[in-house]
Design an enzyme around this catalytic site. Structure first.
Site, PDB file in Angstrom:
ATOM      1  N   GLU A 166      37.388  37.605  30.851  1.00 29.50           N
ATOM      2  CA  GLU A 166      38.801  37.949  30.992  1.00 29.50           C
ATOM      3  C   GLU A 166      39.702  37.212  30.001  1.00 29.50           C
ATOM      4  O   GLU A 166      40.500  37.844  29.317  1.00 29.50           O
ATOM      5  CB  GLU A 166      39.276  37.661  32.420  1.00 29.50           C
TER       6      GLU A 166
ATOM      7  N   ASP B 105      36.278  42.751  36.657  1.00 29.44           N
ATOM      8  CA  ASP B 105      36.529  42.868  38.103  1.00 29.44           C
ATOM      9  C   ASP B 105      35.466  43.731  38.766  1.00 29.44           C
ATOM     10  O   ASP B 105      35.298  43.700  39.988  1.00 29.44           O
ATOM     11  CB  ASP B 105      37.891  43.531  38.377  1.00 29.44           C
TER      12      ASP B 105
ATOM     13  N   ILE C 218      38.488  33.361  37.329  1.00 27.59           N
ATOM     14  CA  ILE C 218      39.219  33.337  38.603  1.00 27.59           C
ATOM     15  C   ILE C 218      39.718  34.746  38.870  1.00 27.59           C
ATOM     16  O   ILE C 218      40.611  35.230  38.184  1.00 27.59           O
ATOM     17  CB  ILE C 218      40.439  32.383  38.589  1.00 27.59           C
ATOM     18  N   ASP C 219      39.121  35.400  39.849  1.00 31.44           N
ATOM     19  CA  ASP C 219      39.664  36.695  40.253  1.00 31.44           C
ATOM     20  C   ASP C 219      40.575  36.436  41.450  1.00 31.44           C
ATOM     21  O   ASP C 219      40.135  35.886  42.459  1.00 31.44           O
ATOM     22  CB  ASP C 219      38.567  37.687  40.626  1.00 31.44           C
TER      23      ASP C 219
ATOM     24  N   THR D 211      43.985  35.365  40.486  1.00 25.00           N
ATOM     25  CA  THR D 211      44.763  34.254  39.909  1.00 25.00           C
ATOM     26  C   THR D 211      46.122  34.125  40.591  1.00 25.00           C
ATOM     27  O   THR D 211      46.592  33.016  40.846  1.00 25.00           O
ATOM     28  CB  THR D 211      44.940  34.454  38.387  1.00 25.00           C
TER      29      THR D 211
ATOM     30  N   ASP E 294      34.620  37.003  35.144  1.00 20.93           N
ATOM     31  CA  ASP E 294      36.004  36.730  35.536  1.00 20.93           C
ATOM     32  C   ASP E 294      36.027  35.324  36.129  1.00 20.93           C
ATOM     33  O   ASP E 294      35.499  35.092  37.221  1.00 20.93           O
ATOM     34  CB  ASP E 294      36.491  37.758  36.562  1.00 20.93           C
TER      35      ASP E 294
HETATM   36  C1  IPD Z   1      43.159  40.780  39.180  1.00 22.94           C
HETATM   37  C2  IPD Z   1      43.170  40.743  40.683  1.00 22.94           C
HETATM   38  C3  IPD Z   1      44.217  41.707  41.185  1.00 22.94           C
HETATM   39  C4  IPD Z   1      43.949  43.117  40.705  1.00 22.94           C
HETATM   40  C5  IPD Z   1      43.798  43.151  39.202  1.00 22.94           C
HETATM   41  C6  IPD Z   1      42.759  42.157  38.735  1.00 22.94           C
HETATM   42  P1  IPD Z   1      42.667  38.433  37.977  1.00 22.94           P
HETATM   43  O1  IPD Z   1      42.247  39.862  38.645  1.00 22.94           O
HETATM   44  O2  IPD Z   1      41.910  41.086  41.205  1.00 22.94           O
HETATM   45  O3  IPD Z   1      44.251  41.718  42.576  1.00 22.94           O
HETATM   46  O4  IPD Z   1      45.007  43.952  41.072  1.00 22.94           O
HETATM   47  O5  IPD Z   1      43.421  44.437  38.807  1.00 22.94           O
HETATM   48  O6  IPD Z   1      42.650  42.209  37.326  1.00 22.94           O
HETATM   49  O7  IPD Z   1      43.656  38.725  36.897  1.00 22.94           O
HETATM   50  O8  IPD Z   1      43.264  37.632  39.064  1.00 22.94           O
HETATM   51  O9  IPD Z   1      41.367  37.929  37.477  1.00 22.94           O
END
Ligand code: IPD
Length: 277
Positions: free
Chosen positions: A70, A220, A92-93, A95, A90
């Site tokens: 990411e 994701d 931190i999913d 964030t 990813d």
């Molecule tokens: C995001 C989160 C968010 C979702 C986004 C993702 P990130 O990941 O999962 O809930 O709506 O599509 O990209 O940016 O926190 O790694």
């Protein structure tokens, strides 16, 4: 015998746990927050730190492998899935949850070879739940086998989605109208928990019946897709066709019937493609 990618799988598990420890500790501390593609698209120094750790450790052990991650992508690295062994990370999913100390935050590590997903590891950092899926070998959470729900009827479904980063009026209108369509179809509920990967893990464990989103990314989706498929579920494109990891959109469900019904109910929100950015 552990299979050809056993060593990689074990490395992914160890790194996810290590990353999780760092994230858990950082969750309660002060954070420096920056924005990326929109005011709702956040990044912190911990995202960078954890991504750097995961990639440098994997690179040391598997020098010929490729990476899609990411924060590297945000810094301009291309997202291309070649036949080479490729890690899709990813750090931190969730964030935004992390920034707010909302305890739904994960590390996600997927692995593909010949453009096929081999395994996925997702670690729920605060609840210390390790989700894993390996192609042909099932999906597990802390050692317990995962199984999707068999629900086929939207009017009996708990549906999960995520908002996605765009906040312009046209996008928001489509997002809300998609949610409205599912509520009109009498879904029991629609939930937004702030982490695509953990929402997809809930689907894999049968705690929800369907998931859809526009505006997520390959990091994701990669790990979670293996986990859902190995739990017996379906992951497909919002057009009803096969999943395209780079298309920034997805429908997933416990059954093909459910996934198809959800796909038919949705209007497309265009987020472009990960491999064209
Ligand atoms: C995001 C989160 C968010 C979702 C986004 C993702 P990130 O990941 O999962 O809930 O709506 O599509 O990209 O940016 O926190 O790694």
């Amino acid at each position: 015998a552990g299979g050809p990618w056993e060593e990689c799988f074990e490395a992914a598990v160890q790194l996810a746990l290590r990353a999780g420890q760092i994230i858990r500790k950082a969750l309660s501390e002060e954070k420096r927050v920056s924005t990326k593609t929109s005011a709702a698209d956040l990044v912190t120094e911990t995202d960078h730190l954890v991504e750097g750790l995961i990639i440098s450790e994997l690179q040391k052990r598997f020098p010929s492998h490729r990476f899609i991650a990411e924060e590297s992508a945000a810094a301009g690295a291309k997202c291309v899935l070649t036949p080479s062994p490729t890690w899709i990370v990813d750090p931190i999913d969730g964030t935004c949850n992390f920034v707010h100390r909302f305890p739904t935050v994960a590390v996600s590590i997927g692995f593909a070879v010949n453009q096929e997903l081999e395994f996925g590891v997702i670690y729920h950092c605060t609840e210390e739940r390790l989700y894993t899926g390996r192609r042909g070998r099932g999906a597990f959470c802390n050692g317990q086998r995962l199984r999707v729900s068999g629900e086929t009827d939207i009017s009996k479904a708990l549906v999960l989605t995520e908002i996605g980063p765009k906040r312009d009026p046209a996008t928001l209108k489509l997002f809300l109208s998609n949610m409205e369509r599912l509520l009109h179809a009498k879904a029991h509920g629609v939930r937004v928990i702030g982490s695509s990967t953990l929402a997809l893990c809930h689907l894999a464990s049968g705690a929800a019946d369907a998931y859809y989103q526009f505006g997520l990314h390959c990091w994701d989706l990669a790990a979670a897709t293996v986990i859902i498929r190995e739990a017996g579920g379906i992951v497909m494109d919002t057009s009803g066709g096969p999943l395209d990891l780079m298309s920034c959109r997805v429908v997933a469900a416990g059954t093909r019937e459910m996934a198809t019904l959800i796909a038919q109910a949705l209007q497309t929100i265009n987020y472009g493609r990960d491999d064209e950015k």
